[in-house]
Design a protein around this motif. Structure first.
Motif, PDB file in Angstrom:
ATOM      1  N   LYS A 108       8.667  74.366  21.373  1.00  0.00           N
ATOM      2  CA  LYS A 108       9.252  73.823  22.605  1.00  0.00           C
ATOM      3  C   LYS A 108       9.775  74.944  23.500  1.00  0.00           C
ATOM      4  O   LYS A 108       9.623  74.901  24.725  1.00  0.00           O
ATOM      5  N   THR A 109      10.397  75.951  22.875  1.00  0.00           N
ATOM      6  CA  THR A 109      10.902  77.100  23.629  1.00  0.00           C
ATOM      7  C   THR A 109       9.753  77.865  24.266  1.00  0.00           C
ATOM      8  O   THR A 109       9.828  78.269  25.433  1.00  0.00           O
ATOM      9  N   LYS A 111       6.789  76.701  25.110  1.00  0.00           N
ATOM     10  CA  LYS A 111       6.240  75.890  26.207  1.00  0.00           C
ATOM     11  C   LYS A 111       7.138  75.946  27.436  1.00  0.00           C
ATOM     12  O   LYS A 111       6.662  76.102  28.576  1.00  0.00           O
ATOM     13  N   LYS A 112       8.459  75.849  27.219  1.00  0.00           N
ATOM     14  CA  LYS A 112       9.423  75.895  28.314  1.00  0.00           C
ATOM     15  C   LYS A 112       9.366  77.253  29.020  1.00  0.00           C
ATOM     16  O   LYS A 112       9.382  77.334  30.257  1.00  0.00           O
ATOM     17  N   ASN A 113       9.298  78.331  28.225  1.00  0.00           N
ATOM     18  CA  ASN A 113       9.222  79.677  28.802  1.00  0.00           C
ATOM     19  C   ASN A 113       7.944  79.855  29.619  1.00  0.00           C
ATOM     20  O   ASN A 113       7.958  80.469  30.687  1.00  0.00           O
ATOM     21  N   GLU A 115       6.180  77.540  31.154  1.00  0.00           N
ATOM     22  CA  GLU A 115       6.294  76.792  32.417  1.00  0.00           C
ATOM     23  C   GLU A 115       7.149  77.556  33.420  1.00  0.00           C
ATOM     24  O   GLU A 115       6.827  77.623  34.614  1.00  0.00           O
ATOM     25  N   TRP A 116       8.251  78.138  32.934  1.00  0.00           N
ATOM     26  CA  TRP A 116       9.144  78.920  33.800  1.00  0.00           C
ATOM     27  C   TRP A 116       8.421  80.145  34.354  1.00  0.00           C
ATOM     28  O   TRP A 116       8.497  80.453  35.551  1.00  0.00           O
ATOM     29  N   ASN A 152      11.613  85.476  24.994  1.00  0.00           N
ATOM     30  CA  ASN A 152      12.877  84.752  25.161  1.00  0.00           C
ATOM     31  C   ASN A 152      14.091  85.682  25.050  1.00  0.00           C
ATOM     32  O   ASN A 152      15.026  85.417  24.305  1.00  0.00           O
ATOM     33  N   SER A 183      18.664  83.547  36.523  1.00  0.00           N
ATOM     34  CA  SER A 183      18.381  82.487  35.548  1.00  0.00           C
ATOM     35  C   SER A 183      19.140  82.700  34.235  1.00  0.00           C
ATOM     36  O   SER A 183      19.089  81.859  33.348  1.00  0.00           O
TER      37      SER A 183
END
Length: 234
Positions: A108-109, A111-113, A115-116, A152, A183
């Motif tokens: 999940k991390t 995928k989130k990274n 997208e960012w 990350n 951010s």
């Protein structure tokens, strides 16, 4: 967040850092200025664990990291974007980004990274299936920064991100670094474009032949006569 105490580093019999002291607080952008050979890249490489000090300590929070291996340091939250980009030219953009995330276990991390990162660098999303070696210099610099962010990190070490780029791209890269910092990522920046670096950073250090000779906030460094003469063109 990061504290260096009495750091000595040698290449064989030649000492490159002569007991430097430096610190970076959480949320800051801190820049290191200096001529070629001053020891700026050596400092970043030692923080990253790619070089080992002969004497002194490096603390990340309350953890002493100078004896840890590089991959252990990345896992703690320190990522470096090397000078000269160093992308994997025969791999695609997406594969380069995947390699950047090799220490992150939570999907999940990742995928989130991703997208960012694609929101920061939409050009990379457009070219994600393209070989990294076929990208322009500016796009390769975007990819190098993006690959670092995929780890990350809590703190990002940037080594000469504007090197060899056209002025319009330099402006874009520095705007992105500011956005990355806003951010929540702390930044330690090595940069020969002293004026741009000081306008971006909160504080700065000036290095000469392995020593830190000046440390101050960016406003004071921008108006310091010695700094202006040496790095800002008078």
């Amino acid at each position: 967040m990061l504290k260096i105490e009495n750091l000595h580093v040698s290449y064989g019999n030649v000492e490159a850092l002569h007991g430097i002291e430096l610190e970076v607080n959480e949320g800051e952008i801190v820049t290191i200025l200096g001529a070629n050979g001053a020891g700026k890249s050596t400092t970043l490489l030692t923080i990253s664990g790619l070089l080992k000090p002969t004497k002194g300590s490096i603390f990340f929070g309350d953890i002493e990291i100078s004896k840890l291996d590089a991959h252990e340091i990345v896992k703690l939250g320190i990522a470096q974007v090397p000078e000269g980009r160093r992308v994997f030219s025969t791999l695609t953009v997406q594969e380069n980004l995947n390699l950047g995330a090799f220490t992150v276990e939570d999907e999940k991390t990742i995928k989130k990274n991703l997208e960012w990162i694609f929101s920061l660098f939409p050009r990379l999303e457009e070219r994600k299936e393209q070989l990294a070696g076929t990208l322009s210099g500016g796009e390769q610099q975007m990819l190098a920064i993006a690959r670092g962010l995929m780890a990350n990190p809590k703190i990002l070490l940037l080594d000469e991100p504007s090197l060899g780029l056209a002025p319009i791209l330099v402006k874009s890269i520095f705007a992105t670094i500011k956005e990355i910092n806003q951010s929540g990522v702390t930044v330690l920046l090595v940069e020969q474009n002293a004026k741009a670096a000081l306008k971006l950073a909160h504080r700065g250090y000036v290095m000469e032949v392995g020593n830190i000779v000046l440390a101050d906030n960016s406003e004071n460094l921008l108006t310091n006569p010695a700094v202006r003469k040496a790095y800002l063109g008078g």
